[in-house]
Design an enzyme around this catalytic site. Structure first.
Site, PDB file in Angstrom:
ATOM      1  N   ASN A 192      68.533  43.260  72.631  1.00  0.00           N
ATOM      2  CA  ASN A 192      69.179  43.977  71.528  1.00  0.00           C
ATOM      3  C   ASN A 192      68.267  44.374  70.380  1.00  0.00           C
ATOM      4  OD1 ASN A 192      71.752  43.749  72.755  1.00  0.00           O
ATOM      5  ND2 ASN A 192      71.934  41.665  72.009  1.00  0.00           N
ATOM      6  N   TYR A 193      67.172  43.673  70.160  1.00  0.00           N
ATOM      7  CA  TYR A 193      66.392  43.911  68.945  1.00  0.00           C
ATOM      8  C   TYR A 193      64.949  44.348  69.179  1.00  0.00           C
ATOM      9  CZ  TYR A 193      70.440  41.836  66.796  1.00  0.00           C
ATOM     10  OH  TYR A 193      71.730  41.586  66.413  1.00  0.00           O
TER      11      TYR A 193
END
Length: 906
Positions: free
Chosen positions: A863-864
């Protein structure tokens, strides 16, 4: 579960604090210079800027303490709270999840510390809470050097090392941002020698400073590629295709020319309409409820009772999950379920005694006995597990055949996989963390509640017999296929395309490109908010302090919740009681974050930020009052858009993780075996998680997993030691040549463990033989042949008896005889060397797993951290991408795998 998306209509968005009327603020409009002067005398700043680093890391240890010994300054008086682990529960076949636990939220944290005496008096309400609890919390250990990939023998304290690392990364970011703007300015001032040709290029390809990176990537114009201006001073990436790792079903193969590489044309699809033609087959509903057999009855006060099928189904929801003690023993879960159960009883005519037919008034939850229901469903589960492989295969084939029409849709003429086409089955809502609605009944979703989104000219799929769809829409601006509203929180659920579809891929691509765009502005943003930390206006100072917390500690922005919603909190919605201050500059946060997961962290902050938080907590503020009462999430995001179009608070999490990983990758040298390279990547990922404050609670199963890994490692050492003993059997003189130490038992093995391990090996061998025998018999029966007799199995098990005898003899004589045909010293030495490699690999894996226990590597990786950075690592150090990305992730990030080479930079 169906997913949600930002572009969905009708979504239950909440009104932010201050967006509907005038906000009542307890904070003064301006901060008087005398207030700052007093603060400066109490806590000198010395002009130092402290990058945010979490000071706590580890398990929470709660100890019972007499009331008189309780520290008067416990953080928020919540030290006794217990973070429970959600059990993995079996779901019906039609509701199989298609996600992995890599998608768990980053805010699964539970860190705490004890604030010493001398804390500020403005935290008095928290002190009162702590006394009432009668508990104290010992400070958990800080992150070990190994957890951030540093050598443990360094003389530099860990805290300073982390701060230095973060300062270095922030200075690099500042320098790079200035260089990007300088290069872009220089590029825009160059005379355009090919002015006529430039007219043919799309407007999106200009070098305007405010244009996102995505719009400056390669664009396809009339079948020819036109290279856009580079947004960074670094080397341009080249698009390089790689072969697909998995075999593709012939039915799904498409002609090469139809395989559009949309990432080479990021402007495609940026318009209002997301599609022109759309055809799909709707959703699949869970099967109707099957009543329990007549002899299976719930009991009340020891008496079997009869229920209406609707009430019986709800009773079955609770009864079927008695093995999930985390849920069924939770008082909130019990209360919510029982309230809904009584409501359905009232609606369906109540309960009657199965023996007398008399009415039974169900009032006391403690008198309810759901065990007969559990036993019935558990027996069904066990029977299903025990089915022969042939029957299991047949059931799966039937299920796959029924679902086949829903697997794909045709989007603008192209076949696309649908993410989740199954409507959620009814059941009991679990929620995450400490959700206040856990245990409530999720009602069955009917076709009359479902809205379909489909092309105007497409054939509308028929609803189940006797039903009709709620509505048919032709929303070309939406990327959803179907939606309905669930009854628990009133949220809308959406059926979307799969993660590996073009639409989802473009969404990820734009997210990371937006984070790349932030590189150009980050220095100005940080300079401005650090300047405003001393602003005279309270609103500006609150905004700057919130920006500091979001940028440095990855706090979410946060929105105000409704009265019946989970009390989750973000930065802008922090209350007085969520922050405890400990001089000179430590801030302790304790609140329910995303998904109702407790966020309990201790941070060392910039002294000016500490002073500001003291000011924001000044009387007349008290428990329940907002810290940032002159700031809303909307105001904060509107402020950020002044720096860059589309910039919001959540972009900082992605930017910080990706930029940090990019810096670490540029300095990295990874050599050695594949497991060592994987460990190098995980070390970098771990550093990102710690430097960006992305951590998680240690899993309850971690200790058991480490014990199993430890036993496997010791098992390898034991096998290697046996080989060495066999060398002595072949040639006793080898002991003098090799030295006695070479043949000694490893330090972590002893006789007691060896005997236990030998028993395990014997049992393991027995189970393998029995399973193989049963499998062969099942195959024979399926082919219509006679199964083998017990005698055959007994003969095969003679091998196990021989192994047991051999171990007993070895333990008695203390001598191990050489095995195999023509054993020699050379052959044994070769095998010993092979075991050295296996032991080294396993040791790396054990160390890696231990280091990862408190860091959410999967979440940050998915996600990051820009997936292109993971691809760069693999290409740069010759590591197969399969080692870091599962098949699902390789499909999800196909655009990243195919669009960059090893020279690409974030």
């Amino acid at each position: 579960m169906a997913s949600s998306d930002d572009d969905m209509p009708l979504a239950g968005t909440r009104k932010l604090n201050g967006t509907n009327g005038v906000v009542h603020s307890l904070s003064e409009k301006k901060i008087l210079p005398t207030v700052d002067a007093v603060m400066d005398r109490q806590i000198p700043t010395n002009g130092k800027v402290v990058p945010g680093i979490s000071m706590a890391n580890g398990d929470v240890k709660v100890e019972d303490t007499p009331m008189k010994d309780v520290d008067d300054h416990l953080t928020n008086g919540a030290a006794h709270a217990k973070r429970k682990v959600r059990d993995s529960l079996a779901r019906p076949d039609y509701a199989e999840a298609e996600s992995s636990d890599d998608d768990l939220p980053l805010s699964k944290k539970r860190k705490t510390t004890t604030a010493p005496a001398g804390s500020d008096s403005d935290d008095a309400p928290l002190i009162a809470k702590a006394r009432a609890n009668g508990k104290t919390v010992t400070k958990p250990p800080r992150a070990t050097a190994a957890q951030i990939g540093e050598s443990s023998d360094s003389d530099v304290p860990l805290g300073k090392k982390l701060v230095r690392q973060k300062q270095k990364i922030e200075k690099a970011a500042e320098k790079e941002a200035k260089q990007i703007r300088k290069d872009e300015k220089k590029e825009s001032q160059k005379p355009n020698k090919k002015a006529p040709a430039a007219k043919k290029v799309k407007k999106e390809e200009s070098t305007d400073d405010d244009k996102p990176l995505a719009k400056r990537a390669q664009a396809v114009v009339k079948g020819k590629k036109v290279k856009a201006e580079s947004s960074t001073p670094v080397k341009k990436s080249t698009s390089k295709s790689v072969k697909k790792e998995e075999t593709v079903d012939p039915e799904d193969e498409e002609e090469e020319e139809d395989d559009v590489k949309w990432w080479e044309d990021p402007t495609k699809g940026d318009g209002t309409n997301k599609w022109e033609t759309l055809q799909h087959n709707g959703v699949i509903f869970p099967p109707p409820y099957q009543p329990l057999p007549v002899h299976v009855k719930m009991k009340y006060d020891g008496v079997p009772i009869s229920l209406h099928p609707d009430a019986e189904e709800v009773a079955g929801f609770f009864g079927s999950m008695l093995n999930s003690t985390h849920n069924v023993e939770n008082p909130t879960f019990q209360k919510n379920f029982f309230d809904d159960f009584k409501a359905i009883l009232k609606k369906t005519g109540g309960a009657t005694s199965s023996k007398t037919g008399e009415k039974v008034d169900i009032k006391d939850f403690r008198k309810c006995d759901f065990r007969p229901i559990f036993d019935h469903y558990d027996a069904e589960r066990q029977a299903k597990k025990a089915l022969p492989p042939a029957e299991k295969k047949a059931l799966k084939a039937a299920k796959d055949e029924a679902e086949a029409p829903y697997l794909y849709c045709v989007w603008d003429g192209k076949k696309q996989k649908v993410g989740n086409f199954r409507v959620e089955p009814p059941g009991l809502f679990r929620g995450r963390g400490e959700h206040p609605k856990t245990g409530k009944v999720k009602t069955r979703v009917m076709p009359e509640q479902v809205t379909l989104n489909i092309g105007k000219e497409a054939t509308v799929p028929p609803p189940p017999a006797g039903h009709k769809w709620k509505e048919i829409k032709h929303d070309k601006q939406g990327t959803w296929l179907a939606m309905w509203q669930e009854n628990i929180n009133g949220n809308y659920k959406y059926v979307m395309l799969a993660a590996n579809s073009d639409i989802k891929g473009q969404s990820d691509y734009k997210k990371f490109e937006k984070a790349r765009e932030l590189k150009k502005h980050i220095d100005r943003i940080r300079k401005d908010y650090r300047k405003d930390l001393k602003s005279e206006l309270m609103a500006d100072r609150q905004k700057a302090t919130a920006m500091y917390l979001i940028d440095q500690f990855a706090l979410r922005a946060g929105n105000e919740k409704g009265e019946d919603e989970a009390e989750t909190v973000g930065c802008c919605s922090l209350k007085y009681e969520h922050i405890t201050l400990r001089a000179p500059s430590t801030v302790i946060f304790d609140f329910l974050g995303k998904d109702s997961i407790r966020f309990h962290e201790e941070f060392e902050v910039d002294p000016q930020v500490f002073k500001n938080l003291k000011i924001f907590k000044k009387p007349p503020k008290k428990e329940g009052d907002d810290i940032f009462d002159r700031l809303t999430t909307t105001q904060l995001n509107n402020h950020l858009k002044n720096y860059m179009p589309g910039l919001t608070a959540k972009v900082f999490r992605t930017y910080n993780a990706s930029f940090t990983m990019s810096r670490l990758l540029s300095e990295m040298k990874s050599e050695g075996t594949i497991p060592e390279k994987i460990k190098d990547y995980n070390d970098a990922n771990r550093k990102v998680a710690i430097l960006c404050n992305h951590k998680r609670t240690v899993a309850a199963s971690h200790v058991n997993q480490m014990e199993k890994l430890g036993d496997r490692l010791k098992g390898l050492k034991y096998q290697q030691w046996r080989l060495k003993q066999m060398m002595l059997d072949v040639d006793p003189k080898i002991k003098k040549k090799k030295g006695a130490e070479f043949f000694e038992l490893p330090d972590d093995l002893d006789e007691a463990w060896i005997q236990e391990h030998q028993a395990f090996l014997v049992e393991e061998q027995r189970n393998k033989i029995i399973k193989k025998f049963e499998k062969e018999n099942e195959k024979l029966q399926a082919e219509g042949e006679k199964p083998m007799k017990q005698k055959e199995l007994d003969e095969r098990l003679d091998v196990v008896k021989e192994l047991e005898k051999k171990f007993k003899k070895e333990n008695k004589t203390k001598k191990i005889e050489a095995e195999g045909k023509s054993p020699s010293i050379e052959k044994l030495e070769e095998n010993i060397i092979k075991f050295d490699a296996r032991i080294a690999t396993m040791s790396v894996q054990v160390e890696d797993k231990e280091n990862n226990k408190e860091v959410a590597l999967g979440t940050s990786k998915i996600n990051y951290i820009d997936p292109r950075l993971t691809v760069v690592f693999c290409k740069k150090f010759n590591l197969p991408i399969e080692k870091l990305f599962s098949k699902t992730l390789r499909e999800k990030f196909e655009w990243a795998i195919k669009s960059v080479d090893e020279n690409w930079t974030f």
